[in-house]
Design an enzyme around this catalytic site. Structure first.
Site, PDB file in Angstrom:
ATOM      1  N   HIS A 271      -3.409  14.071   0.007  1.00 24.28           N
ATOM      2  CA  HIS A 271      -3.722  13.236   1.171  1.00 24.28           C
ATOM      3  C   HIS A 271      -2.609  13.319   2.208  1.00 24.28           C
ATOM      4  CE1 HIS A 271      -5.195   9.851   3.532  1.00 24.28           C
ATOM      5  NE2 HIS A 271      -4.025   9.252   3.393  1.00 24.28           N
TER       6      HIS A 271
ATOM      7  N   TYR B 118       0.985   2.759  15.525  1.00 21.88           N
ATOM      8  CA  TYR B 118       1.779   2.933  14.303  1.00 21.88           C
ATOM      9  C   TYR B 118       3.206   3.395  14.529  1.00 21.88           C
ATOM     10  CZ  TYR B 118       1.786   8.058  13.861  1.00 21.88           C
ATOM     11  OH  TYR B 118       2.009   9.393  14.033  1.00 21.88           O
TER      12      TYR B 118
ATOM     13  N   ARG C  27       0.485  16.787  12.602  1.00 24.67           N
ATOM     14  CA  ARG C  27       1.662  17.613  12.976  1.00 24.67           C
ATOM     15  C   ARG C  27       1.345  19.071  12.666  1.00 24.67           C
ATOM     16  NH1 ARG C  27       3.400  13.293  10.291  1.00 24.67           N
ATOM     17  NH2 ARG C  27       3.471  14.475   8.372  1.00 24.67           N
TER      18      ARG C  27
ATOM     19  N   ASP D  71      -9.240   0.417   1.192  1.00 25.02           N
ATOM     20  CA  ASP D  71      -8.326   0.033   2.268  1.00 25.02           C
ATOM     21  C   ASP D  71      -8.953   0.457   3.597  1.00 25.02           C
ATOM     22  OD1 ASP D  71      -6.126  -0.603   3.815  1.00 25.02           O
ATOM     23  OD2 ASP D  71      -5.091   1.273   3.367  1.00 25.02           O
TER      24      ASP D  71
ATOM     25  N   GLU E 215      -8.855   3.974  -3.074  1.00 26.30           N
ATOM     26  CA  GLU E 215      -7.567   3.747  -3.721  1.00 26.30           C
ATOM     27  C   GLU E 215      -7.774   3.011  -5.046  1.00 26.30           C
ATOM     28  OE1 GLU E 215      -4.371   2.393  -1.308  1.00 26.30           O
ATOM     29  OE2 GLU E 215      -5.249   3.124   0.565  1.00 26.30           O
TER      30      GLU E 215
ATOM     31  N   LYS F 121      -5.054  -1.794   9.846  1.00 29.64           N
ATOM     32  CA  LYS F 121      -5.238  -1.890   8.396  1.00 29.64           C
ATOM     33  C   LYS F 121      -5.486  -3.313   7.916  1.00 29.64           C
ATOM     34  CE  LYS F 121      -4.016   2.327   7.065  1.00 29.64           C
ATOM     35  NZ  LYS F 121      -4.803   3.118   6.108  1.00 29.64           N
TER      36      LYS F 121
ATOM     37  N   GLU G 176     -10.343  12.751   6.531  1.00 28.36           N
ATOM     38  CA  GLU G 176     -10.164  14.057   5.886  1.00 28.36           C
ATOM     39  C   GLU G 176     -11.511  14.760   5.692  1.00 28.36           C
ATOM     40  OE1 GLU G 176      -7.780  11.733   2.893  1.00 28.36           O
ATOM     41  OE2 GLU G 176      -7.028  13.744   2.453  1.00 28.36           O
TER      42      GLU G 176
ATOM     43  N   ASP H 235       0.855  -1.181   0.000  1.00 27.10           N
ATOM     44  CA  ASP H 235       0.000   0.000   0.000  1.00 27.10           C
ATOM     45  C   ASP H 235       0.894   1.235   0.000  1.00 27.10           C
ATOM     46  OD1 ASP H 235      -2.246   1.573   0.109  1.00 27.10           O
ATOM     47  OD2 ASP H 235      -2.525   1.359   2.267  1.00 27.10           O
TER      48      ASP H 235
ATOM     49  N   ARG I 296      -8.940   3.952  12.635  1.00 30.28           N
ATOM     50  CA  ARG I 296      -8.031   5.064  12.955  1.00 30.28           C
ATOM     51  C   ARG I 296      -7.539   5.063  14.392  1.00 30.28           C
ATOM     52  NH1 ARG I 296      -6.391   6.065   7.991  1.00 30.28           N
ATOM     53  NH2 ARG I 296      -8.062   6.725   6.608  1.00 30.28           N
TER      54      ARG I 296
ATOM     55  N   GLN J  84      -4.947   2.330  14.694  1.00 27.05           N
ATOM     56  CA  GLN J  84      -3.781   2.807  13.932  1.00 27.05           C
ATOM     57  C   GLN J  84      -2.988   3.852  14.726  1.00 27.05           C
ATOM     58  OE1 GLN J  84      -4.945   4.549  10.171  1.00 27.05           O
ATOM     59  NE2 GLN J  84      -2.857   4.999   9.538  1.00 27.05           N
TER      60      GLN J  84
ATOM     61  N   THR K 298      -4.459   6.491  -0.465  1.00 32.20           N
ATOM     62  CA  THR K 298      -5.707   7.250  -0.543  1.00 32.20           C
ATOM     63  C   THR K 298      -5.627   8.325  -1.620  1.00 32.20           C
ATOM     64  OG1 THR K 298      -5.915   6.912   1.820  1.00 32.20           O
ATOM     65  CG2 THR K 298      -7.369   8.571   0.833  1.00 32.20           C
TER      66      THR K 298
ATOM     67  N   GLU L  40     -10.507   4.017   2.759  1.00 35.87           N
ATOM     68  CA  GLU L  40      -9.552   4.747   1.925  1.00 35.87           C
ATOM     69  C   GLU L  40      -9.844   4.398   0.472  1.00 35.87           C
ATOM     70  OE1 GLU L  40      -5.556   4.118   3.477  1.00 35.87           O
ATOM     71  OE2 GLU L  40      -5.894   5.698   4.975  1.00 35.87           O
TER      72      GLU L  40
ATOM     73  N   TYR M 212       1.372   5.623  -0.644  1.00 29.75           N
ATOM     74  CA  TYR M 212       0.893   6.834   0.051  1.00 29.75           C
ATOM     75  C   TYR M 212       1.201   7.974  -0.908  1.00 29.75           C
ATOM     76  CZ  TYR M 212       0.497   9.766   4.346  1.00 29.75           C
ATOM     77  OH  TYR M 212       0.135  10.654   5.318  1.00 29.75           O
TER      78      TYR M 212
ATOM     79  N   THR N 218      -9.241  -5.609   3.185  1.00 28.25           N
ATOM     80  CA  THR N 218      -9.034  -4.734   2.041  1.00 28.25           C
ATOM     81  C   THR N 218      -9.957  -5.243   0.941  1.00 28.25           C
ATOM     82  OG1 THR N 218      -6.708  -4.458   2.650  1.00 28.25           O
ATOM     83  CG2 THR N 218      -7.330  -3.826   0.406  1.00 28.25           C
TER      84      THR N 218
HETATM   85 CA    CA Z   1      -4.030   3.024   2.375  1.00 29.07          CA
END
Ligand code: CA
Length: 424
Positions: free
Chosen positions: A143, A253, A152, A242, A210, A262, A373, A136, A246, A249, A359, A208, A138, A266
């Site tokens: 995104h 993570y 952050r 996907d 994708e 995750k 999002e 997977d 959250r 995760q 995503t 997600e 990114y 899928t």
């Molecule tokens: Ca993903």
């Protein structure tokens, strides 16, 4: 205009297909299906029918094109994927010829048209690949920026490596399922700030949006795939959801990345659309600045002008309402760059591997490919036509992802849809 003859917009088929079908003769996507108690086999979608390629092969109509016996009587596309691009192209070209309006070879064999064309509603569409490896990525700048801002808020939203490396991780193959499979809400370790970790069902179940690509046997251990030939090893693309928990995760993570948040499921679409079918919809990929390292540089970087959407239905609002629309052409890293990067250290890529894009999100509201999002981490829930609100998914909710190229005078090349309903 493409030089690929199978995508000529003037082609017509003798099969009865609806106008504006996502599966016109220019598409010919591959899947695996079962019907009438028979063994799984490879099929091609044409309008509202599935063409049984094993039946066509047994009738002798695929003789001499270089597809070995038994390739199409299989519970996955892997035997076909293992044949490589010359065989993929020969088969597509021959099926296009057989379905073209002036060709009578199928109809001339008594009973064959009835035997080989199955109404799609009668076919059980199976998962088309059972990937040995699933990666997977990114690869959407929007995104990565959106999530970076959320997690952050004080720093640069993009980590220092993002513009230099197609970031990805190795996902879980055993839980890749086909559209329509129910998605059980996973449980796991959850932790709120200032509380100890606890065990329970995820409270922040997300999706997600994708697009994945599926490969042939690309390279041996120790070899890498040069970027200029990378697309030769890509068979086609498929819609991917996907699913993501959250809260699981967020707690697990660091420092090694996504894991059980995750790996529970899928979903992929039942139809794999070939790169040949997509040829008329290839467009220049976004300019990359700063310049990338030479093994990722490509003279003709191409994305796909593919329109994607996310729709959500609930038990009280059963008609799926579109909550997001975005175009796949905005992806920063291309499939060729992803494949060149994956193999750059000499790791083998095998037939039936799945490489998901990450995503797909656009720049503006309403073009995001995940609820985290769309709802700003649940703080600004979306309102559905029923008046219900959603920050994340509730039990009984159904998510439908759709994708298509074309329209506006060109035949539509649809990926179909991938849907899943959340169960407790
Ligand atoms: Ca993903």
């Amino acid at each position: 205009m493409s030089a690929e003859p199978t995508t000529d917009p003037r082609l017509r088929t003798w099969v009865d297909v609806p106008e504006n079908t996502p599966f016109p003769i220019q598409n010919l996507p591959y899947g695996v299906f079962r019907w009438a108690g028979k063994a799984p086999r490879v099929g091609i979608a044409i309008g509202e029918w599935v063409l049984d390629l094993d039946a066509v092969d047994r009738a002798g109509l695929l003789d001499g094109i270089g597809v070995p016996p038994g390739t199409l009587l299989a519970n996955s596309l892997h035997p076909l994927l293992g044949q490589g691009r010359p065989a993929w192209r020969a088969l597509r070209s021959r099926v296009s010829e057989l379905l073209e309006i002036s060709n009578h070879e199928i109809q001339d064999q008594p009973g064959l048209a009835k035997r080989a064309l199955i109404p799609m509603v009668d076919a059980e569409l199976l998962v088309p690949i059972q990937p040995g490896d699933y990666v997977d990525f990114y690869s959407s700048l929007h995104h990565a920026t959106n999530l970076g801002r959320m997690f952050r808020p004080d720093g640069d939203p993009l980590l220092p490596n993002w513009l230099h490396i197609p970031i990805g991780y190795h996902g879980r193959s055993s839980s890749v399922v086909v559209s329509g499979m129910p998605i059980q809400r996973p449980s796991g370790q959850l932790k709120r700030p200032d509380e100890p970790p606890r065990w329970g069902p995820t409270e922040r179940l997300d999706i997600e949006l994708e697009v994945g690509f599926i490969t042939g046997d690309a390279n041996q251990l120790g070899e890498s795939v040069p970027i200029e030939v990378a697309e030769q090893h890509i068979f086609g693309i498929v819609l991917v959801n996907d699913w993501s928990a959250r809260d699981i995760q967020a707690w697990e993570y660091q420092p090694l990345g996504p894991f059980l948040g995750k790996s529970f499921a899928t979903s992929i679409g039942p139809w794999v659309v070939t790169l040949d079918a997509l040829e008329p919809f290839r467009v220049p990929a976004p300019v990359q600045e700063p310049a990338v390292l030479s093994y990722l540089q490509q003279a003709d970087r191409r994305g796909i002008d593919l329109q994607l959407e996310v729709a959500l239905a609930t038990p009280a609002s059963p008609k799926p309402a579109v909550i997001s629309r975005v175009n796949f052409s905005e992806m920063y890293w291309t499939m060729a760059q992803q494949l060149a990067h994956v193999t750059s250290n000499g790791t083998p890529v095998r037939a039936g591997d799945l490489y998901a894009s990450g995503t797909v999100s656009g720049a503006g509201d309403g073009s995001f490919g995940s609820l985290i999002e769309l709802t700003r981490d649940g703080s600004e829930p979306i309102t559905l036509p029923s008046g219900e609100v959603r920050g994340f998914l509730e039990d009984g909710d159904t998510v439908v992802l759709r994708g298509f190229c074309g329209g506006g005078g060109r035949p539509r090349i649809g990926l179909g849809e991938v849907q899943g309903t959340v169960s407790s």
